[in-house]
Design a protein around this motif. Structure first.
Motif, mmCIF file in Angstrom:
data_model
loop_
_atom_site.group_PDB
_atom_site.id
_atom_site.type_symbol
_atom_site.label_atom_id
_atom_site.label_comp_id
_atom_site.label_asym_id
_atom_site.label_seq_id
_atom_site.Cartn_x
_atom_site.Cartn_y
_atom_site.Cartn_z
ATOM 1 N N ILE A 106 0.107 11.695 -1.249
ATOM 2 C CA ILE A 106 0.936 11.657 -2.455
ATOM 3 C C ILE A 106 0.645 10.366 -3.219
ATOM 4 C CG2 ILE A 106 2.854 13.124 -1.687
ATOM 5 C CD1 ILE A 106 4.292 10.657 -0.716
ATOM 6 N N GLU A 107 0.810 10.447 -4.556
ATOM 7 C CA GLU A 107 0.570 9.246 -5.359
ATOM 8 C C GLU A 107 1.882 8.485 -5.507
ATOM 9 O OE1 GLU A 107 -2.468 9.159 -8.652
ATOM 10 O OE2 GLU A 107 -0.631 8.845 -9.789
ATOM 11 N N VAL A 108 1.843 7.194 -5.175
ATOM 12 C CA VAL A 108 3.066 6.384 -5.222
ATOM 13 C C VAL A 108 2.862 5.209 -6.175
ATOM 14 C CG1 VAL A 108 4.696 5.060 -3.803
ATOM 15 C CG2 VAL A 108 3.467 6.966 -2.791
ATOM 16 N N PRO A 109 3.784 5.024 -7.179
ATOM 17 C CA PRO A 109 3.658 3.870 -8.081
ATOM 18 C C PRO A 109 3.802 2.554 -7.315
ATOM 19 C CG PRO A 109 5.278 5.457 -8.887
ATOM 20 C CD PRO A 109 4.943 5.848 -7.489
ATOM 21 N N SER A 110 3.131 1.515 -7.799
ATOM 22 C CA SER A 110 3.239 0.199 -7.153
ATOM 23 C C SER A 110 4.200 -0.680 -7.932
ATOM 24 C CB SER A 110 1.868 -0.479 -7.118
ATOM 25 O OG SER A 110 0.965 0.317 -6.414
ATOM 26 N N VAL A 111 4.589 -1.810 -7.337
ATOM 27 C CA VAL A 111 5.439 -2.757 -8.070
ATOM 28 C C VAL A 111 4.544 -3.659 -8.923
ATOM 29 C CG1 VAL A 111 7.495 -2.837 -6.605
ATOM 30 C CG2 VAL A 111 5.502 -4.162 -5.963
ATOM 31 N N GLY A 112 5.163 -4.295 -9.927
ATOM 32 C CA GLY A 112 4.402 -5.148 -10.829
ATOM 33 C C GLY A 112 3.437 -4.301 -11.648
ATOM 34 N N ASP A 113 2.290 -4.899 -11.986
ATOM 35 C CA ASP A 113 1.350 -4.125 -12.806
ATOM 36 C C ASP A 113 0.191 -3.569 -11.978
ATOM 37 O OD1 ASP A 113 0.238 -6.484 -12.254
ATOM 38 O OD2 ASP A 113 -0.112 -7.122 -14.334
ATOM 39 N N ARG A 114 0.401 -3.492 -10.638
ATOM 40 C CA ARG A 114 -0.684 -2.941 -9.793
ATOM 41 C C ARG A 114 -0.792 -1.437 -10.014
ATOM 42 N NH1 ARG A 114 2.398 -6.118 -6.576
ATOM 43 N NH2 ARG A 114 1.529 -8.140 -6.047
ATOM 44 N N PRO A 115 -1.978 -0.874 -9.826
ATOM 45 C CA PRO A 115 -2.142 0.576 -10.058
ATOM 46 C C PRO A 115 -1.495 1.394 -8.950
ATOM 47 C CG PRO A 115 -4.183 -0.389 -9.232
ATOM 48 C CD PRO A 115 -3.234 -1.523 -9.431
ATOM 49 N N PRO A 116 -1.125 2.668 -9.219
ATOM 50 C CA PRO A 116 -0.533 3.511 -8.171
ATOM 51 C C PRO A 116 -1.525 3.744 -7.029
ATOM 52 C CG PRO A 116 -0.821 4.732 -10.240
ATOM 53 C CD PRO A 116 -1.266 3.360 -10.496
ATOM 54 N N ARG A 117 -0.973 4.032 -5.818
ATOM 55 C CA ARG A 117 -1.847 4.261 -4.649
ATOM 56 C C ARG A 117 -1.593 5.637 -4.085
ATOM 57 N NH1 ARG A 117 1.343 0.566 -1.669
ATOM 58 N NH2 ARG A 117 2.666 1.118 -3.414
ATOM 59 N N LYS A 118 -2.581 6.119 -3.315
ATOM 60 C CA LYS A 118 -2.412 7.394 -2.607
ATOM 61 C C LYS A 118 -2.030 7.073 -1.176
ATOM 62 C CE LYS A 118 -5.174 10.878 -5.000
ATOM 63 N NZ LYS A 118 -4.213 11.048 -5.999
ATOM 64 N N LEU A 119 -0.904 7.648 -0.725
ATOM 65 C CA LEU A 119 -0.449 7.384 0.647
ATOM 66 C C LEU A 119 -0.197 8.701 1.368
ATOM 67 C CD1 LEU A 119 1.988 4.488 -0.237
ATOM 68 C CD2 LEU A 119 -0.137 4.244 1.043
ATOM 69 N N SER A 120 -0.186 8.628 2.683
ATOM 70 C CA SER A 120 -0.048 9.844 3.483
ATOM 71 C C SER A 120 1.398 10.353 3.468
ATOM 72 C CB SER A 120 -0.481 9.536 4.913
ATOM 73 O OG SER A 120 0.207 10.350 5.803
ATOM 74 N N ARG A 121 1.574 11.682 3.273
ATOM 75 C CA ARG A 121 2.925 12.274 3.278
ATOM 76 C C ARG A 121 3.521 12.214 4.692
ATOM 77 N NH1 ARG A 121 4.976 18.293 1.697
ATOM 78 N NH2 ARG A 121 7.167 17.780 1.852
ATOM 79 N N LEU A 122 2.618 12.169 5.684
ATOM 80 C CA LEU A 122 3.085 12.085 7.069
ATOM 81 C C LEU A 122 3.815 10.746 7.312
ATOM 82 C CD1 LEU A 122 2.855 14.035 9.430
ATOM 83 C CD2 LEU A 122 0.864 12.772 10.220
ATOM 84 N N THR A 123 3.290 9.689 6.703
ATOM 85 C CA THR A 123 3.934 8.372 6.845
ATOM 86 C C THR A 123 5.328 8.412 6.201
ATOM 87 O OG1 THR A 123 1.736 7.461 6.522
ATOM 88 C CG2 THR A 123 3.543 5.884 6.537
ATOM 89 N N LEU A 124 5.408 9.064 5.025
ATOM 90 C CA LEU A 124 6.710 9.199 4.343
ATOM 91 C C LEU A 124 7.698 9.927 5.255
ATOM 92 C CD1 LEU A 124 8.428 9.111 1.651
ATOM 93 C CD2 LEU A 124 7.550 11.396 1.214
ATOM 94 N N THR A 125 7.218 10.985 5.876
ATOM 95 C CA THR A 125 8.076 11.781 6.762
ATOM 96 C C THR A 125 8.574 10.939 7.939
ATOM 97 O OG1 THR A 125 6.783 13.694 6.127
ATOM 98 C CG2 THR A 125 8.165 13.949 8.060
ATOM 99 N N GLU A 126 7.681 10.093 8.468
ATOM 100 C CA GLU A 126 8.097 9.259 9.605
ATOM 101 C C GLU A 126 9.163 8.245 9.204
ATOM 102 O OE1 GLU A 126 4.252 8.130 10.956
ATOM 103 O OE2 GLU A 126 4.041 10.036 12.029
#
Ligand SMILES: Nc1ncnc2c1ncn2[C@@H]1O[C@H](COP(=O)(O)OP(=O)(O)OP(=O)(O)O)[C@@H](O)[C@H]1O
Ligand SMILES: [Mg+2]
Length: 409
Positions: A275-295
């Motif tokens: 999933i694409e997750v926005p970053s804080v500040g002016d950093r670009p969004p990142r792609k992170l694992s949905r499994l990590t979110l679930t955990e």
């Protein structure tokens, strides 16, 4: 309540940590409660179920009430409002009196309930509810309607709920600040129980958990009556906060990610899902694992359910809830939460959705409105004093007493 050519309307006001809901209902010909207006506004000025900013909370209430008025085409004058928070305390109490003339009279019932509520409570607490559980006449237990029974000794078992006097006063202030009257303050999980529980569940034994944004409100029912209540200050906002910290994303983005991709069971997720997750500040969004979110989500819900399980063991009610657990409130809607709760409690668990209403059902039949709909159902019962088998408020018992008097004179 004023509405041209309309019957009396009842209004429930749920001042939650995430949103304020005003809901307007009226009685239909066939005795059902029809929702004719609903207004919802994000809640500002509440934290963990209590008012922390009078002005902001008053504004949120005003907006929700205006929206409900517009939809219902009425002027709202008074409301049944909910109360929750860690300041809420509950305990069971008993009273005993001698029966005056060999037969239990309404006056004896009033006296025994008054004797049961005559407990020393701290000066900073006020009594919110005195709910009769059962009456005992000359040692005969399990009596729901003692008036007219022969006997010399009458006992009452009641469930008492108290709340912080200042917390209650602050809610009243916000409501009155909007030019409204407060009909009654009702414990939120007691209200929710009117909307989502079935009479047979109350009889067999059930634990209701309303998981909102700021608090998880627990109520245990057995033999048709409320037996235990508790409030745990852990709910959806902590889950959102965990996601924000773990994924280093702003809180609003964490909330969006939770609503869109939230799940509490890793086995329901493909490990390759990203999933694409926005970053804080002016950093670009990142792609992170949905499994990590679930955990991350699973860990917080696991902690919450273990808290609740401990609370049920501590209060000795775990073995009493043969009917299992009913989860309601917005945070019960996360995918996989029901299954996770079944694992922890080792009991059947279901999602509680508001019932016993008509009109606007596509909107109102949502777990986020359980408390608001329950406030309406509770309010109707207070106003009508109707003899319902699962009725458990003091108002109900007093109305039964009035009915009895009317029948005798
Ligand atoms: N569809 C959904 N999926 C997942 N979570 C949801 C969903 N809808 C709402 N929530 C979460 O539910 C929480 C709000 O629930 P609810 O509206 O019952 O709270 P509240 O009544 O305002 O708060 P409280 O009762 O704690 O004072 C929020 O944390 C929100 O993120
Ligand atoms: Mg709530």
């Amino acid at each position: 309540m004023t509405r041209k050519g309309a019957r009396d309307l009842i209004v429930g006001l749920d001042i939650g940590t995430s949103k304020v809901v005003a809901i307007v209902g009226g009685q239909t010909q066939d005795g059902r409660l029809e929702v004719v207006g609903l207004g919802s506004h994000p809640s500002r000025g509440m934290n963990k179920g209590v008012v922390v900013n009078i002005e902001a909370t008053t504004q949120s209430i005003r907006r929700a009430v205006e929206e409900a008025e517009l939809m219902a085409g009425c002027r709202i004058q008074s409301v049944f409002a909910g109360i929750s928070g860690s300041h809420v305390k509950s305990f069971n109490s008993q009273g005993i009196v001698g029966v005056s003339h060999g037969e239990v009279s309404p006056h004896d019932v009033e006296r025994v309930v008054a004797a049961a509520r005559a407990m020393a409570i701290p000066a900073d607490q006020k009594v919110l509810h005195v709910v009769p559980q059962e009456f005992i006449v000359d040692g005969q237990e399990g009596i729901q309607e003692p008036v007219g029974m022969a006997g010399v000794r009458l006992e009452a078992k009641v469930h008492m709920v108290t709340g912080g006097a200042s917390a209650a006063q602050n809610i009243r202030r916000c409501i009155e600040g909007c030019g409204l009257r407060l009909d009654k303050l009702i414990l939120e999980q007691l209200a929710s129980s009117y909307a989502v529980l079935q009479p047979d569940e109350r009889e067999l034994g059930i634990c209701l958990v309303d998981i909102g944004g700021g608090t998880s409100d627990i109520a245990v029912f057995k033999n048709g009556s409320i037996r235990h209540t508790a409030v745990i200050p852990v709910a959806g906002n902590q889950v959102t906060n965990d996601i924000a910290v773990a994924f280093r994303t702003p809180p609003q983005s964490a909330e969006d990610v939770k609503l869109k991709y939230g799940c509490a069971q890793p086995q329901l997720i493909k490990s390759s899902n990203e999933i694409e997750v926005p970053s804080v500040g002016d950093r670009p969004p990142r792609k992170l694992s949905r499994l990590t979110l679930t955990e991350v989500i699973r860990a917080r819900y696991l902690e919450l359910f273990q808290f609740i399980r401990k609370e049920l063991h501590r209060s000795d009610f775990y073995d009493a809830i043969a009917g299992g657990v009913v989860l309601t409130g917005g945070s019960a809607k996360v995918e996989g939460v029901i299954e996770l709760a079944e694992e922890v409690f080792d009991l059947p668990v279901r999602l509680g959705v508001p019932q016993n209403i008509s009109g606007l059902t596509d909107v109102a039949q949502n777990p986020i409105y359980s408390t608001a709909v329950g406030l309406l159902l509770y309010g109707r019962q207070q106003i009508q004093g109707s003899p319902e088998p699962d009725a458990d408020s003091l108002g109900y018992w007093l109305s039964r007493v009035q009915t009895w008097f009317k029948g005798h004179f």
